[in-house]
Motif scaffolding. Structure first.
Motif, PDB file in Angstrom:
ATOM      1  N   THR A   1       0.841  -1.210   0.000  1.00 16.68           N
ATOM      2  CA  THR A   1       0.000   0.000   0.000  1.00 16.68           C
ATOM      3  C   THR A   1       0.865   1.245   0.000  1.00 16.68           C
ATOM      4  OG1 THR A   1      -0.142   0.075   2.401  1.00 16.68           O
ATOM      5  CG2 THR A   1      -1.873  -1.152   1.243  1.00 16.68           C
ATOM      6  N   LYS A   2       0.230   2.346  -0.319  1.00 15.76           N
ATOM      7  CA  LYS A   2       0.880   3.657  -0.273  1.00 15.76           C
ATOM      8  C   LYS A   2      -0.177   4.711   0.040  1.00 15.76           C
ATOM      9  CE  LYS A   2       0.435   4.411  -5.248  1.00 15.76           C
ATOM     10  NZ  LYS A   2       1.160   4.704  -6.503  1.00 15.76           N
ATOM     11  N   VAL A   3       0.271   5.897   0.324  1.00 19.30           N
ATOM     12  CA  VAL A   3      -0.645   6.987   0.699  1.00 19.30           C
ATOM     13  C   VAL A   3      -0.842   7.914  -0.506  1.00 19.30           C
ATOM     14  CG1 VAL A   3      -1.032   8.955   2.224  1.00 19.30           C
ATOM     15  CG2 VAL A   3       0.043   6.880   3.104  1.00 19.30           C
ATOM     16  N   CYS A   4      -2.110   8.186  -0.847  1.00 18.18           N
ATOM     17  CA  CYS A   4      -2.404   9.148  -1.952  1.00 18.18           C
ATOM     18  C   CYS A   4      -1.829  10.497  -1.606  1.00 18.18           C
ATOM     19  CB  CYS A   4      -3.920   9.249  -2.161  1.00 18.18           C
ATOM     20  SG  CYS A   4      -4.370  10.513  -3.383  1.00 18.18           S
ATOM     21  N   LYS A   5      -1.058  11.049  -2.529  1.00 17.33           N
ATOM     22  CA  LYS A   5      -0.404  12.323  -2.229  1.00 17.33           C
ATOM     23  C   LYS A   5      -1.344  13.518  -2.365  1.00 17.33           C
ATOM     24  CE  LYS A   5       1.504  12.686  -6.897  1.00 17.33           C
ATOM     25  NZ  LYS A   5       2.765  12.851  -7.659  1.00 17.33           N
TER      26      LYS A   5
ATOM     27  N   LYS B   1      -4.429  11.852   0.807  1.00 18.87           N
ATOM     28  CA  LYS B   1      -3.766  11.189   1.933  1.00 18.87           C
ATOM     29  C   LYS B   1      -4.462   9.883   2.371  1.00 18.87           C
ATOM     30  CE  LYS B   1      -1.062  14.723   1.920  1.00 18.87           C
ATOM     31  NZ  LYS B   1       0.251  14.589   1.282  1.00 18.87           N
ATOM     32  N   THR B   2      -5.206   9.276   1.472  1.00 17.49           N
ATOM     33  CA  THR B   2      -5.865   8.005   1.772  1.00 17.49           C
ATOM     34  C   THR B   2      -4.930   6.868   1.401  1.00 17.49           C
ATOM     35  OG1 THR B   2      -8.010   8.987   1.301  1.00 17.49           O
ATOM     36  CG2 THR B   2      -7.908   6.582   1.333  1.00 17.49           C
ATOM     37  N   GLU B   3      -4.938   5.800   2.196  1.00 20.38           N
ATOM     38  CA  GLU B   3      -4.116   4.623   1.907  1.00 20.38           C
ATOM     39  C   GLU B   3      -4.736   3.852   0.753  1.00 20.38           C
ATOM     40  OE1 GLU B   3      -1.983   0.861   4.203  1.00 20.38           O
ATOM     41  OE2 GLU B   3      -3.449   2.089   5.251  1.00 20.38           O
TER      42      GLU B   3
ATOM     43  N   TYR C   1      -0.468  -0.127  -3.567  1.00 21.06           N
ATOM     44  CA  TYR C   1       0.845   0.401  -3.951  1.00 21.06           C
ATOM     45  C   TYR C   1       0.945   0.653  -5.464  1.00 21.06           C
ATOM     46  CZ  TYR C   1       5.867   0.891  -4.408  1.00 21.06           C
ATOM     47  OH  TYR C   1       7.103   1.365  -4.723  1.00 21.06           O
TER      48      TYR C   1
ATOM     49  N   CYS D   1      -6.079   7.275  -7.660  1.00 19.16           N
ATOM     50  CA  CYS D   1      -6.639   7.086  -6.326  1.00 19.16           C
ATOM     51  C   CYS D   1      -8.104   6.710  -6.443  1.00 19.16           C
ATOM     52  CB  CYS D   1      -6.482   8.352  -5.493  1.00 19.16           C
ATOM     53  SG  CYS D   1      -7.270   8.249  -3.866  1.00 19.16           S
TER      54      CYS D   1
ATOM     55  N   GLN E   1      -1.554   9.564  -9.625  1.00 19.02           N
ATOM     56  CA  GLN E   1      -0.549   9.557  -8.570  1.00 19.02           C
ATOM     57  C   GLN E   1       0.830   9.950  -9.081  1.00 19.02           C
ATOM     58  OE1 GLN E   1      -1.515   9.070  -5.291  1.00 19.02           O
ATOM     59  NE2 GLN E   1      -3.422   9.344  -6.449  1.00 19.02           N
TER      60      GLN E   1
END
Length: 257
Positions: free
Chosen positions: A8-12, A15-17, A20, A25, A32
């Motif tokens: 997983t990663k955080v939407c820039k 900021k939602t997970e 990856y 998003c 992204q």
């Protein structure tokens, strides 16, 4: 120990997970973009391509020397753009108007008045060119200056042949004059002052019964002056009189009452 790949990663943006590998998003639907690793890889690839271009084949790692060119040489080699001054439309129009004003000066009011008067004499009285000019400048006529009168004559739109013909009709219909007498009256400087060619055009194109004119003239002599038929005939054919032909005069005498 092998490092595990993140899942997983955080939407820039929001900021939602998110997963990856997600490129968009699922929450805010925004792209992204690439992370730092892909950017570094692309940069290395570009550097490698540039290096291979200058490296050449084999073990020879020398780079061909590119001759240096001074800024002055570059400046002189570049084509120089042609410079031209284009005046604004308003300026061009103003210059054209000024030129027109210089070449076509305003016409004096006197000149315009002379032209209007000349047109009246031509259209209403069928006068000749010389006759109109004399009338415009005469101290007993219009008293225009010679310059104004000449301007009027030069700018008058008239058919002088037609004027001569109309004047000839007037003499025939109202005064019952002969062909020769009308011609003389048309060209006389003390008469209508038409040119000989204009007068001849009138005589050649007039529709008149000259026998009838001679008879009407004979009647005038008989009724107003009580002249004898012989005296009337002499008057009709005289070159100082009516200038009818002998045949026309004989017709008149034969038909007198």
């Amino acid at each position: 120990m092998k490092k595990e790949k993140p899942t997983t990663k955080v939407c820039k943006h929001c900021k939602t997970e998110i997963p990856y590998g997600a490129k968009i998003c699922p929450q805010c639907r925004k792209k992204q973009g690439m992370g730092m690793f892909p950017k570094v890889v692309i940069g290395l690839v570009v550097i490698g391509v540039i290096g291979s271009a200058f490296g050449g084949n084999g073990s020879d790692n020398s780079v061909d020397t590119i001759p240096s060119v001074s800024a002055t040489e570059i400046s002189s080699a570049e084509p120089k753009a042609e410079t031209s001054t284009i005046e604004p439309v308003e300026t061009q129009t103003s210059i054209a108007e000024q030129a027109t004003a210089r070449t076509e000066p305003s016409v004096p009011t006197e000149y315009k008045s002379a032209l209007k008067k000349a047109k009246t004499y031509s259209d209403m009285m069928y006068m000749s060119k010389a006759g109109i000019y004399n009338q415009l400048t005469s101290e007993f006529g219009e008293q225009f200056t010679p310059e104004a009168a000449q301007y009027a004559i030069d700018n008058l739109d008239a058919d002088w042949n037609i004027n001569a013909l109309e004047k000839a009709k007037t003499y025939s219909e109202t005064m019952h004059m002969s062909k020769a007498a009308i011609y003389d009256q048309l060209i006389s400087e003390h008469g209508e002052a038409f040119t000989e060619s204009e007068a001849q055009y009138a005589i050649d194109n007039i529709e008149a019964d000259w026998n009838s004119n001679a008879l009407e003239k004979a009647k005038v002599y008989q009724d107003t002056m009580s002249m004898s038929p012989a005296a009337i005939r002499d008057q009709l054919v005289s070159e100082y009189g009516e200038k009818f032909t002998a045949e026309e005069a004989d017709y008149a005498i034969e038909h007198l009452e």
